[in-house]
Motif scaffolding. Structure first.
Motif, PDB file in Angstrom:
ATOM      1  N   ASP A 206       0.806  -1.222   0.000  1.00 24.66           N
ATOM      2  CA  ASP A 206       0.000   0.000   0.000  1.00 24.66           C
ATOM      3  C   ASP A 206       0.841   1.275   0.000  1.00 24.66           C
ATOM      4  O   ASP A 206       0.434   2.284  -0.581  1.00 24.66           O
ATOM      5  CB  ASP A 206      -0.932   0.011   1.215  1.00 24.66           C
ATOM      6  CG  ASP A 206      -2.019  -1.048   1.127  1.00 24.66           C
ATOM      7  OD1 ASP A 206      -2.102  -1.720   0.075  1.00 24.66           O
ATOM      8  OD2 ASP A 206      -2.787  -1.212   2.095  1.00 24.66           O
ATOM      9  N   VAL A 207       1.987   1.237   0.655  1.00 25.48           N
ATOM     10  CA  VAL A 207       2.817   2.447   0.779  1.00 25.48           C
ATOM     11  C   VAL A 207       3.908   2.491  -0.285  1.00 25.48           C
ATOM     12  O   VAL A 207       4.084   3.490  -0.994  1.00 25.48           O
ATOM     13  CB  VAL A 207       3.433   2.538   2.191  1.00 25.48           C
ATOM     14  CG1 VAL A 207       4.321   3.786   2.298  1.00 25.48           C
ATOM     15  CG2 VAL A 207       2.337   2.566   3.251  1.00 25.48           C
ATOM     16  N   GLU A 208       4.653   1.385  -0.404  1.00 25.99           N
ATOM     17  CA  GLU A 208       5.779   1.375  -1.331  1.00 25.99           C
ATOM     18  C   GLU A 208       5.374   0.978  -2.747  1.00 25.99           C
ATOM     19  O   GLU A 208       6.159   1.118  -3.683  1.00 25.99           O
ATOM     20  CB  GLU A 208       6.876   0.443  -0.816  1.00 25.99           C
ATOM     21  CG  GLU A 208       7.435   0.885   0.534  1.00 25.99           C
ATOM     22  CD  GLU A 208       8.623   0.051   0.978  1.00 25.99           C
ATOM     23  OE1 GLU A 208       9.246  -0.614   0.110  1.00 25.99           O
ATOM     24  OE2 GLU A 208       8.922   0.062   2.189  1.00 25.99           O
ATOM     25  N   GLY A 209       4.179   0.446  -2.895  1.00 21.76           N
ATOM     26  CA  GLY A 209       3.656   0.139  -4.224  1.00 21.76           C
ATOM     27  C   GLY A 209       4.256  -1.088  -4.890  1.00 21.76           C
ATOM     28  O   GLY A 209       4.204  -1.204  -6.122  1.00 21.76           O
ATOM     29  N   LEU A 210       4.794  -2.014  -4.109  1.00 15.58           N
ATOM     30  CA  LEU A 210       5.374  -3.228  -4.690  1.00 15.58           C
ATOM     31  C   LEU A 210       4.260  -4.168  -5.136  1.00 15.58           C
ATOM     32  O   LEU A 210       3.185  -4.219  -4.516  1.00 15.58           O
ATOM     33  CB  LEU A 210       6.269  -3.943  -3.677  1.00 15.58           C
ATOM     34  CG  LEU A 210       7.758  -3.510  -3.641  1.00 15.58           C
ATOM     35  CD1 LEU A 210       7.894  -2.047  -3.264  1.00 15.58           C
ATOM     36  CD2 LEU A 210       8.536  -4.405  -2.671  1.00 15.58           C
TER      37      LEU A 210
END
Length: 277
Positions: A206-210
């Motif tokens: 959700d945060v780093e978009g991996l």
């Protein structure tokens, strides 16, 4: 009825004996069963049961193997199934030498019929390629369906009871839990290390978009799943992500009973039940 099949080249039809040997019973010894196979084969040769050009392919025997194991999962039984070709047949002395239950019998017969193989049970005088054998098969199939339905109903009831009590109902704990044994009974307990990994996956996604493949590669260096010992595959990472987002439910959307939210919910239910009483 055994029928000699031909492809591009004519091949011999083989009849095999299958024995499950019980060392504590003389009548079920290998020698007694093999003698019965030979006598039956010789007496039925050149009949509509065993054609004259059929050959006895030998005896396959499992010794000290539980009757609760399906025949194709036994060492000799599995080897025999690999040996069978179209038109071949198996002879057994008694029904319990081959099958563990009615369901097992029907499933095995279905498999043999699909491969154009036959089964003959000497003690019952049953040849499942004959009209009376087919009739018995239909009766067995009815009982098998009934047995499967009863087993399914009992399993569902047992699972529902264990779910309601927050008890394990399968071999593997849900993500975020580990199975422990208390007084000989398995129970679920929170696994904080696995929960931290799941929460880390939420941040990575959700945060780093991996993406899930990238997250899975990162998790390969973080160990294995506590509940199953399996790798953090793409699918397992997605399950862990969903579990963390939902507060690590035990079953579906049922909240974790060990969290404050879970305890409050149980408390409200208990108070409501007390008020109703």
């Amino acid at each position: 009825m055994l029928v000699r099949r031909t492809t591009k080249e004519e091949r011999m039809v083989y009849v095999y004996g299958y024995a499950r040997v019980s060392t504590d019973k003389q009548q079920n010894s290998l020698s007694s069963q093999e003698k019965a196979f030979r006598q039956y084969f010789d007496s039925m040769k050149d009949t509509d049961l065993i054609p004259d050009d059929a050959e006895y392919g030998g005896t396959y025997a499992d010794e000290d193997v539980s009757g609760g194991i399906p025949i194709m999962d036994r060492p000799a039984g599995g080897e025999l199934f690999l040996r069978l070709r179209q038109g071949d047949a198996i002879i057994v002395t008694h029904l319990d030498r081959a099958f563990r239950s009615v369901v097992d019998a029907v499933q095995t017969l279905d498999m043999l019929h699909e491969r154009d193989n036959n089964l003959i049970i000497i003690s019952l005088g049953l040849d499942f390629s004959k009209p009376w054998g087919k009739m018995i098969y239909q009766v067995l199939a009815c009982f098998a369906e009934f047995e499967r339905s009863m087993i399914g109903m009992r399993v569902k009831e047992s699972i529902a009871i264990r779910k309601e009590a927050g008890k394990p109902f399968c071999a593997f704990a849900p993500i975020g839990y580990v199975t422990v044994h208390k007084d000989g009974s398995p129970e679920y307990r929170p696994d904080e290390a696995e929960r931290k990994l799941a929460e880390e996956m939420v941040i990575l996604h959700d945060v780093e978009g991996l993406n899930w493949n990238e997250i899975s590669r990162k998790m390969l260096f973080k160990g294995t799943r506590a509940g199953t010992g399996g790798q953090w595959s793409r699918a397992n990472c997605q399950k862990a992500y969903e579990a963390a987002k939902k507060g690590f439910p035990l079953y579906g959307d049922k909240p974790d009973p060990f969290t404050l939210k879970g305890r409050e919910l149980r408390h409200r239910r208990a108070m409501k039940g007390g008020a109703d009483d």
